[in-house]
Design an enzyme around this catalytic site. Structure first.
Site, PDB file in Angstrom:
ATOM      1  N   GLU A  92       1.166  -5.899   1.429  1.00 47.65           N
ATOM      2  CA  GLU A  92      -0.296  -5.919   1.582  1.00 47.65           C
ATOM      3  C   GLU A  92      -0.867  -7.301   1.244  1.00 47.65           C
ATOM      4  OE1 GLU A  92      -2.456  -3.129  -0.914  1.00 47.65           O
ATOM      5  OE2 GLU A  92      -4.350  -3.597   0.057  1.00 47.65           O
ATOM      6  N   LYS A 111       0.252  -3.822   5.508  1.00 43.55           N
ATOM      7  CA  LYS A 111      -1.083  -3.308   5.180  1.00 43.55           C
ATOM      8  C   LYS A 111      -2.055  -4.482   5.079  1.00 43.55           C
ATOM      9  CE  LYS A 111      -3.548  -0.629   1.678  1.00 43.55           C
ATOM     10  NZ  LYS A 111      -3.513   0.593   0.881  1.00 43.55           N
TER      11      LYS A 111
HETATM   12  P1  13P Z   1      -9.167   0.305  -0.033  1.00 43.22           P
HETATM   13  O1  13P Z   1      -8.917   1.036   1.266  1.00 43.22           O
HETATM   14  O2  13P Z   1     -10.203   0.960  -0.881  1.00 43.22           O
HETATM   15  O3  13P Z   1      -9.374  -1.162   0.178  1.00 43.22           O
HETATM   16  O4  13P Z   1      -7.844   0.451  -0.900  1.00 43.22           O
HETATM   17  C1  13P Z   1      -6.639   0.277  -0.294  1.00 43.22           C
HETATM   18  C2  13P Z   1      -5.651  -0.203  -1.264  1.00 43.22           C
HETATM   19  O5  13P Z   1      -4.629   0.407  -1.469  1.00 43.22           O
HETATM   20  C3  13P Z   1      -5.893  -1.470  -1.959  1.00 43.22           C
HETATM   21  O6  13P Z   1      -4.695  -1.936  -2.508  1.00 43.22           O
END
Ligand code: 13P
Length: 336
Positions: free
Chosen positions: A177, A219
């Site tokens: 991510e 992500k």
């Molecule tokens: P949000 O969709 O609230 O941004 O959270 C996703 C997430 O896992 C952040 O690390």
């Protein structure tokens, strides 16, 4: 469900329009969410809230994976079942956040570097034994004066790739991510540029570490303007620039892209995902891994009162269903 290799696990999570429920808020972040509904942030309330979410009817068929915080992976419900079993019974796989949060990149700098490589292999071994099928690590990149620096991007992407290799060595899918934050008044093109730099660096590092891309999920943020941008971009431009940025910078071998919601409203997160899938013409599944955009309405309905559980579960079920439709390009505003 006997999914024993990372490629099959990754494919399963994003199969048939399914996405991910991100419920891995650390205890302090959970406290911020609970403050908004005046609920005390303690272990029992955190368990009751998450148990209520995981028992929602709309988990089934819409959610392929749930990201958990360490505490939740070990918790049981009053009916004796472990919360991870409730998740599995709904047809979803339990996953675990493994990073240890943010530290300043350099002393006094505004940029940040995600921590957590120390002892990660041992932690992953335990999580594999506890039944986690996938993992998550979040890197945070800021746009602002002289930010992001290439040095900070490379340090974060290198850590993401090292984490991904360790997760796969322990039979778990890594969700990588790299989040470019929406904080600030930057326009969509500044986000495009910062995100391109991150993704290029990330895939270089993933290849260097020997990470199996087919057993990985990405992500990212969507390509969009900052919260305070004076000229916000329309949905269609966001969808087109997001797909363009991905097409230019990521591998076609990747099975799925599961976006974070990052502070978008529930409907924005759904509508923009749907617009991308209506464009089509890309090799990966485009799906969701939303925290706030899946939970916000349920949290507000729940208010810490068990009598509100059904209403809260209906709210989560609706968002999960709407986002599955968006992952297949089948959503429309009338359905809301
Ligand atoms: P949000 O969709 O609230 O941004 O959270 C996703 C997430 O896992 C952040 O690390």
């Amino acid at each position: 469900m006997s999914l024993n290799n990372v490629e099959d696990i990754a494919k399963y999570i994003v199969s048939n329009g399914k996405g991910i429920l991100a419920a891995d808020e650390s205890n302090p972040t959970c406290g911020k969410r609970f403050d908004s509904i005046n609920v005390e942030n303690n272990e029992l309330n955190r368990r009751n809230y998450r148990e209520m979410l995981f028992k929602s009817e709309g988990m089934e068929g819409n959610i392929g994976g749930v990201i958990l915080f360490d505490e939740t992976l070990r918790q049981s419900s009053d009916d004796g079942r472990l919360l991870k079993e409730i998740i599995t019974e709904a047809g979803a796989l339990p996953g675990i956040k493994v990073d240890k949060g943010l530290q300043p990149f350099k002393e006094g700098s505004e940029e940040v570097l995600t921590q957590g490589l120390d002892g990660l292999n041992e932690r992953c071994k335990e999580y594999d034994e506890l039944g986690a099928k996938f993992t998550k690590w979040r890197a945070v990149i800021k746009i602002g004066d002289d930010m992001p620096s290439q040095e900070c991007i490379d340090a974060n992407m290198s850590a993401l790739a090292k984490y991904a290799k360790i997760a796969q060595d322990n039979n778990m899918v890594p969700i990588v991510e790299p989040e470019v934050l929406m904080d600030g008044d930057h326009d969509i093109d500044a986000c495009f540029e910062a995100s391109s730099k991150c993704l290029t660096s990330l895939f270089n590092h993933l290849n260097k570490e020997g990470v199996n891309i087919k057993g990985t999920l990405l992500k990212p943020n969507m390509i969009t303007h900052g919260f305070d941008c004076p000229n916000p971009s329309p949905t269609q431009e966001i969808a087109e620039k997001t797909v363009k940025c991905l097409s230019e910078n990521i591998s076609s071998e990747l099975p799925g892209v599961t976006f974070l919601s990052g502070g978008q409203t529930d409907i924005e997160a759904t509508e923009r995902l749907d617009a991308m899938n209506k464009l089509g013409g890309f090799p990966w599944k485009l799906s969701f891994s939303y925290g706030r955009a899946l939970q916000q309405s349920a949290l507000k309905a729940w208010k810490g009162n068990p009598e509100n559980s059904i209403l809260a579960q209906e709210a989560l079920s609706k968002r999960a269903h709407m986002n599955r439709l968006a992952s297949e390009g089948r959503w429309s505003s009338e359905l809301e």
